[in-house]
Design a protein around this motif. Structure first.
Motif, PDB file in Angstrom:
ATOM      1  N   UNK A 175       0.829  -1.202   0.000  1.00  0.00           N
ATOM      2  CA  UNK A 175       0.000   0.000   0.000  1.00  0.00           C
ATOM      3  C   UNK A 175       0.867   1.257   0.000  1.00  0.00           C
ATOM      4  N   UNK A 176       1.978   1.209   0.725  1.00  0.00           N
ATOM      5  CA  UNK A 176       2.907   2.346   0.676  1.00  0.00           C
ATOM      6  C   UNK A 176       3.493   2.510  -0.721  1.00  0.00           C
ATOM      7  N   UNK A 177       3.767   1.389  -1.402  1.00  0.00           N
ATOM      8  CA  UNK A 177       4.263   1.464  -2.777  1.00  0.00           C
ATOM      9  C   UNK A 177       3.206   2.069  -3.693  1.00  0.00           C
ATOM     10  N   UNK A 178       1.952   1.713  -3.469  1.00  0.00           N
ATOM     11  CA  UNK A 178       0.870   2.325  -4.248  1.00  0.00           C
ATOM     12  C   UNK A 178       0.808   3.831  -4.013  1.00  0.00           C
ATOM     13  N   UNK A 179       0.979   4.246  -2.767  1.00  0.00           N
ATOM     14  CA  UNK A 179       0.978   5.676  -2.464  1.00  0.00           C
ATOM     15  C   UNK A 179       2.156   6.373  -3.138  1.00  0.00           C
ATOM     16  N   UNK A 180       3.304   5.715  -3.160  1.00  0.00           N
ATOM     17  CA  UNK A 180       4.489   6.276  -3.814  1.00  0.00           C
ATOM     18  C   UNK A 180       4.245   6.491  -5.300  1.00  0.00           C
ATOM     19  N   UNK A 181       3.732   5.458  -5.983  1.00  0.00           N
ATOM     20  CA  UNK A 181       3.458   5.596  -7.413  1.00  0.00           C
ATOM     21  C   UNK A 181       2.363   6.635  -7.654  1.00  0.00           C
ATOM     22  N   UNK A 182       1.409   6.734  -6.736  1.00  0.00           N
ATOM     23  CA  UNK A 182       0.333   7.709  -6.894  1.00  0.00           C
ATOM     24  C   UNK A 182       0.854   9.138  -6.808  1.00  0.00           C
ATOM     25  N   UNK A 183       1.769   9.376  -5.880  1.00  0.00           N
ATOM     26  CA  UNK A 183       2.370  10.709  -5.765  1.00  0.00           C
ATOM     27  C   UNK A 183       3.135  11.057  -7.042  1.00  0.00           C
ATOM     28  N   UNK A 184       3.879  10.091  -7.565  1.00  0.00           N
ATOM     29  CA  UNK A 184       4.599  10.325  -8.822  1.00  0.00           C
ATOM     30  C   UNK A 184       3.624  10.674  -9.943  1.00  0.00           C
ATOM     31  N   UNK A 185       2.504   9.952  -9.971  1.00  0.00           N
ATOM     32  CA  UNK A 185       1.530  10.217 -11.019  1.00  0.00           C
ATOM     33  C   UNK A 185       0.883  11.574 -10.891  1.00  0.00           C
ATOM     34  N   UNK A 186       0.561  11.981  -9.664  1.00  0.00           N
ATOM     35  CA  UNK A 186      -0.069  13.282  -9.454  1.00  0.00           C
ATOM     36  C   UNK A 186       0.886  14.434  -9.724  1.00  0.00           C
ATOM     37  N   UNK A 187       2.158  14.238  -9.389  1.00  0.00           N
ATOM     38  CA  UNK A 187       3.140  15.328  -9.539  1.00  0.00           C
ATOM     39  C   UNK A 187       3.679  15.408 -10.963  1.00  0.00           C
ATOM     40  N   UNK A 188       4.079  14.267 -11.522  1.00  0.00           N
ATOM     41  CA  UNK A 188       4.752  14.265 -12.824  1.00  0.00           C
ATOM     42  C   UNK A 188       3.854  13.842 -13.976  1.00  0.00           C
ATOM     43  N   UNK A 189       2.609  13.440 -13.671  1.00  0.00           N
ATOM     44  CA  UNK A 189       1.661  13.043 -14.715  1.00  0.00           C
ATOM     45  C   UNK A 189       2.208  11.920 -15.604  1.00  0.00           C
ATOM     46  N   UNK A 190       2.885  10.961 -15.008  1.00  0.00           N
ATOM     47  CA  UNK A 190       3.449   9.849 -15.767  1.00  0.00           C
ATOM     48  C   UNK A 190       2.377   8.784 -15.984  1.00  0.00           C
ATOM     49  N   UNK A 191       2.325   8.246 -17.184  1.00  0.00           N
ATOM     50  CA  UNK A 191       1.330   7.222 -17.506  1.00  0.00           C
ATOM     51  C   UNK A 191       1.595   5.933 -16.750  1.00  0.00           C
ATOM     52  N   UNK A 192       2.865   5.620 -16.532  1.00  0.00           N
ATOM     53  CA  UNK A 192       3.219   4.360 -15.888  1.00  0.00           C
ATOM     54  C   UNK A 192       2.756   4.314 -14.434  1.00  0.00           C
ATOM     55  N   UNK A 193       2.674   5.457 -13.771  1.00  0.00           N
ATOM     56  CA  UNK A 193       2.363   5.484 -12.341  1.00  0.00           C
ATOM     57  C   UNK A 193       0.998   4.870 -12.046  1.00  0.00           C
ATOM     58  N   UNK A 194      -0.009   5.279 -12.792  1.00  0.00           N
ATOM     59  CA  UNK A 194      -1.337   4.722 -12.573  1.00  0.00           C
ATOM     60  C   UNK A 194      -1.398   3.236 -12.876  1.00  0.00           C
ATOM     61  N   UNK A 195      -0.656   2.807 -13.885  1.00  0.00           N
ATOM     62  CA  UNK A 195      -0.639   1.391 -14.235  1.00  0.00           C
ATOM     63  C   UNK A 195       0.023   0.559 -13.146  1.00  0.00           C
ATOM     64  N   UNK A 196       1.108   1.063 -12.586  1.00  0.00           N
ATOM     65  CA  UNK A 196       1.786   0.326 -11.524  1.00  0.00           C
ATOM     66  C   UNK A 196       0.932   0.262 -10.266  1.00  0.00           C
TER      67      UNK A 196
END
Length: 252
Positions: A69-90
């Motif tokens: 769940x912490x890893x999900x939060x990490x990828x979510x922050x990356x997605x919200x900040x950098x708008x990376x497509x991979x973040x939501x998929x991960x």
């Protein structure tokens, strides 16, 4: 930078394809070794007898349920900040495994609790907060599946993952903050282990196996999600596996 090179789904798809079989094999070998040490080599506990052996499954899956769940939060922050497509998929790829491990944590905890406490379930702080974690996983999966537009679904899911991450330290510190039936941590970074070395070896082997399993499953699942999300991209149509599938279906 090389790191950002793999932020593109096309590049990460190839990397995940190379890594997940290796991680899955290592997870299988370590799990076999950990179960052998835990169930065949380690002695019985002086107070709990043979019933304590459930910890070789219960503790690793509980740790990984929180870590995922912490890893999900990490990828979510990356997605919200950098708008990376991979973040939501991960984040999506991690959620089903996290939900499974949270369920296994509650189930194995109930099996352990019956002989120790005389009941399968009590509204203990640790158990209740772990149940909330399972609901957070299921809520994330349900929310992202209900929203058809991928970008909106990723953003909504990211908010759930980031806000829900507050529950993880509550789970971990619940036995210290409240008077609970659940025992304290057997392994700590600040104190010496409370178990024999052979027991600790089995625990660490199983924990590493669970970590590798979670990574392998996430990488395997994210490849499928990338194919669905990028299905109209030219690089996807040129993949050998996609062309073989199209040929088998008579689409070529």
């Amino acid at each position: 930078m090389k790191l950002f090179h793999y932020a593109a789904p096309q590049n990460f798809y190839a990397l995940a394809g190379r890594l997940w079989p290796v991680l899955a094999l290592l997870a299988t070998l370590l799990a076999a070794a950990g179960l052998w040490v835990g169930f065949m080599v380690a002695p019985s506990d002086a107070q709990q007898g043979q019933a304590y052996r459930i910890i070789y499954i219960h503790v690793p899956v509980s740790w990984m349920a929180m870590l995922i769940y912490l890893a999900m939060a990490f990828w979510s922050v990356l997605g919200l900040v950098f708008q990376t497509r991979l973040s939501g998929l991960m984040t999506r790829a991690l959620a089903p495994t996290g939900a499974l491990l949270a369920f296994l944590s509650l189930w194995t905890g109930a099996l352990w609790g019956k002989p120790m406490w005389g009941t399968y379930w009590v509204w203990d702080a640790r158990l209740t907060s772990m149940l909330i974690l399972l609901f957070l996983y299921l809520g994330y999966i349900a929310l992202t599946s209900a929203i058809e537009e991928p970008r909106r679904a990723d953003k909504a899911g990211a908010l759930v993952a980031v806000v829900g991450a507050v529950n993880v330290p509550i789970i971990y510190f619940s036995v210290q903050w409240w008077n609970t039936l659940h025992q304290g941590a057997s392994v700590s970074f600040t104190q010496s282990p409370r178990m024999a070395s052979v027991m600790l070896t089995g625990m660490l082997l199983m924990s590493l196996a669970m970590w590798l399993y979670a990574a392998a499953m996430a990488l395997w699942r994210v490849r499928s999600l990338i194919l669905v999300r990028e299905s109209h991209a030219a690089w996807v149509q040129q993949l050998p596996e996609v062309q073989a599938y199209r040929w088998a279906r008579g689409w070529a």
